[in-house]
Design a protein around this motif. Sequence first.
Motif, PDB file in Angstrom:
ATOM      1  N   GLU A  24       0.827  -1.208   0.000  1.00 47.61           N
ATOM      2  CA  GLU A  24       0.000   0.000   0.000  1.00 47.61           C
ATOM      3  C   GLU A  24       0.863   1.261   0.000  1.00 47.61           C
ATOM      4  OE1 GLU A  24      -0.304  -2.479   2.253  1.00 47.61           O
ATOM      5  OE2 GLU A  24      -2.148  -3.421   1.552  1.00 47.61           O
ATOM      6  N   VAL A  25       1.971   1.211   0.727  1.00 48.33           N
ATOM      7  CA  VAL A  25       2.882   2.359   0.767  1.00 48.33           C
ATOM      8  C   VAL A  25       3.651   2.452  -0.544  1.00 48.33           C
ATOM      9  CG1 VAL A  25       4.873   3.390   1.934  1.00 48.33           C
ATOM     10  CG2 VAL A  25       3.055   2.324   3.279  1.00 48.33           C
ATOM     11  N   LEU A  26       4.143   1.324  -1.054  1.00 48.33           N
ATOM     12  CA  LEU A  26       4.879   1.329  -2.321  1.00 48.33           C
ATOM     13  C   LEU A  26       4.038   1.912  -3.452  1.00 48.33           C
ATOM     14  CD1 LEU A  26       6.666  -2.124  -2.109  1.00 48.33           C
ATOM     15  CD2 LEU A  26       7.781   0.124  -2.152  1.00 48.33           C
ATOM     16  N   ASP A  27       2.726   1.694  -3.416  1.00 44.33           N
ATOM     17  CA  ASP A  27       1.860   2.221  -4.471  1.00 44.33           C
ATOM     18  C   ASP A  27       1.527   3.693  -4.264  1.00 44.33           C
ATOM     19  OD1 ASP A  27       0.529   1.741  -6.927  1.00 44.33           O
ATOM     20  OD2 ASP A  27      -1.400   1.625  -5.877  1.00 44.33           O
ATOM     21  N   ASN A  28       1.916   4.243  -3.138  1.00 40.03           N
ATOM     22  CA  ASN A  28       1.623   5.656  -2.836  1.00 40.03           C
ATOM     23  C   ASN A  28       2.866   6.363  -2.303  1.00 40.03           C
ATOM     24  OD1 ASN A  28      -1.387   6.013  -3.278  1.00 40.03           O
ATOM     25  ND2 ASN A  28      -1.299   4.126  -2.072  1.00 40.03           N
ATOM     26  N   MET A  29       4.010   6.101  -2.920  1.00 39.21           N
ATOM     27  CA  MET A  29       5.275   6.665  -2.443  1.00 39.21           C
ATOM     28  C   MET A  29       5.323   8.182  -2.528  1.00 39.21           C
ATOM     29  SD  MET A  29       7.018   4.271  -1.116  1.00 39.21           S
ATOM     30  CE  MET A  29       8.658   4.930  -0.924  1.00 39.21           C
ATOM     31  N   VAL A  30       4.413   8.794  -3.271  1.00 36.99           N
ATOM     32  CA  VAL A  30       4.389  10.254  -3.332  1.00 36.99           C
ATOM     33  C   VAL A  30       4.173  10.852  -1.935  1.00 36.99           C
ATOM     34  CG1 VAL A  30       1.922  10.634  -3.792  1.00 36.99           C
ATOM     35  CG2 VAL A  30       3.635  12.182  -4.782  1.00 36.99           C
ATOM     36  N   PHE A  31       3.578  10.072  -1.018  1.00 35.16           N
ATOM     37  CA  PHE A  31       3.389  10.536   0.361  1.00 35.16           C
ATOM     38  C   PHE A  31       4.637  10.323   1.212  1.00 35.16           C
ATOM     39  CE2 PHE A  31      -1.081   9.612  -0.800  1.00 35.16           C
ATOM     40  CZ  PHE A  31      -1.594  10.877  -0.593  1.00 35.16           C
ATOM     41  N   GLU A  32       5.618   9.613   0.684  1.00 38.21           N
ATOM     42  CA  GLU A  32       6.852   9.359   1.420  1.00 38.21           C
ATOM     43  C   GLU A  32       7.821  10.513   1.132  1.00 38.21           C
ATOM     44  OE1 GLU A  32      10.722   7.387   2.381  1.00 38.21           O
ATOM     45  OE2 GLU A  32      10.088   7.828   0.380  1.00 38.21           O
ATOM     46  N   THR A  33       8.951  10.271   0.546  1.00 32.04           N
ATOM     47  CA  THR A  33       9.961  11.318   0.361  1.00 32.04           C
ATOM     48  C   THR A  33       9.494  12.506  -0.484  1.00 32.04           C
ATOM     49  OG1 THR A  33      11.593   9.559   0.525  1.00 32.04           O
ATOM     50  CG2 THR A  33      12.385  11.699  -0.180  1.00 32.04           C
ATOM     51  N   PRO A  34       8.797  12.317  -1.610  1.00 34.19           N
ATOM     52  CA  PRO A  34       8.397  13.488  -2.403  1.00 34.19           C
ATOM     53  C   PRO A  34       7.490  14.467  -1.662  1.00 34.19           C
ATOM     54  CG  PRO A  34       8.232  11.518  -3.729  1.00 34.19           C
ATOM     55  CD  PRO A  34       8.487  11.070  -2.317  1.00 34.19           C
ATOM     56  N   ILE A  35       6.891  14.033  -0.560  1.00 37.45           N
ATOM     57  CA  ILE A  35       6.046  14.946   0.201  1.00 37.45           C
ATOM     58  C   ILE A  35       6.855  16.153   0.668  1.00 37.45           C
ATOM     59  CG2 ILE A  35       6.295  13.950   2.518  1.00 37.45           C
ATOM     60  CD1 ILE A  35       2.955  14.970   0.923  1.00 37.45           C
ATOM     61  N   HIS A  36       8.159  15.941   0.895  1.00 35.13           N
ATOM     62  CA  HIS A  36       9.022  17.054   1.303  1.00 35.13           C
ATOM     63  C   HIS A  36       9.198  18.049   0.157  1.00 35.13           C
ATOM     64  CE1 HIS A  36       9.832  14.957   4.992  1.00 35.13           C
ATOM     65  NE2 HIS A  36      10.251  13.898   4.321  1.00 35.13           N
ATOM     66  N   SER A  37       9.299  17.551  -1.065  1.00 33.87           N
ATOM     67  CA  SER A  37       9.396  18.439  -2.218  1.00 33.87           C
ATOM     68  C   SER A  37       8.097  19.205  -2.420  1.00 33.87           C
ATOM     69  CB  SER A  37       9.726  17.650  -3.489  1.00 33.87           C
ATOM     70  OG  SER A  37      11.041  17.170  -3.433  1.00 33.87           O
ATOM     71  N   ILE A  38       6.976  18.516  -2.253  1.00 34.56           N
ATOM     72  CA  ILE A  38       5.682  19.187  -2.388  1.00 34.56           C
ATOM     73  C   ILE A  38       5.557  20.282  -1.339  1.00 34.56           C
ATOM     74  CG2 ILE A  38       3.174  18.858  -2.243  1.00 34.56           C
ATOM     75  CD1 ILE A  38       3.685  15.974  -3.323  1.00 34.56           C
ATOM     76  N   ASP A  39       5.969  19.975  -0.122  1.00 37.24           N
ATOM     77  CA  ASP A  39       5.921  20.958   0.963  1.00 37.24           C
ATOM     78  C   ASP A  39       6.823  22.153   0.674  1.00 37.24           C
ATOM     79  OD1 ASP A  39       4.932  21.674   3.596  1.00 37.24           O
ATOM     80  OD2 ASP A  39       6.966  21.282   4.310  1.00 37.24           O
TER      81      ASP A  39
END
Length: 175
Positions: A24-39
């Motif tokens: 479930e996490v692998l399919d939604n990795m945008v919430f993992e490390t890239p969330i810092h870029s989005i922020d």
Amino acid sequence: VTQVVGEFHKSITQLAESGRFPQEVLDNMVFETPIHSIDLVRTIAGSSDVAEVHSIVRRSVSIYKDVHAALILFENGCVAQITANYTTDARLQRYEIHGQDISAYIEGITEATICADGRRHQLRNEGLENDTTLQARFFMDCLRGNRPVGPPAANLDEAIKTMELAEAILTGLRD
């Protein structure tokens, strides 16, 4: 700031093989490390509210979402592009910040090129601790000092807006 570009790339192959994350996490990795870029993109854009999001998210070479591209218009007029790609072989974090007669090109947290006044200015920060260590130290200092988490970190209200933007990006999923 008129335009911001934020990129964060990693290998979904390496992440899947590591066994560190459930599917479930692998399919939604945008919430993992890239969330810092989005922020960070939101912060550079003045933490303005989002007016429009146009995105494409795909499962390109993996069973997991591995390509994320978004074009965002903020209410203050700033335009942002966010890219999170997991088809790559290596971790990469990069930003562009553009304003009137000035641009900054930032690689990770240690190198930058500033273009202004008809010249290029190279900036390097050698020996800087990794960003995870700096983030943890800032958070712990807030706790020890009994003060709320705030700039340069996102407070809870800003973190929620960042998560909402990540969710809006995911609505662009293509089969």
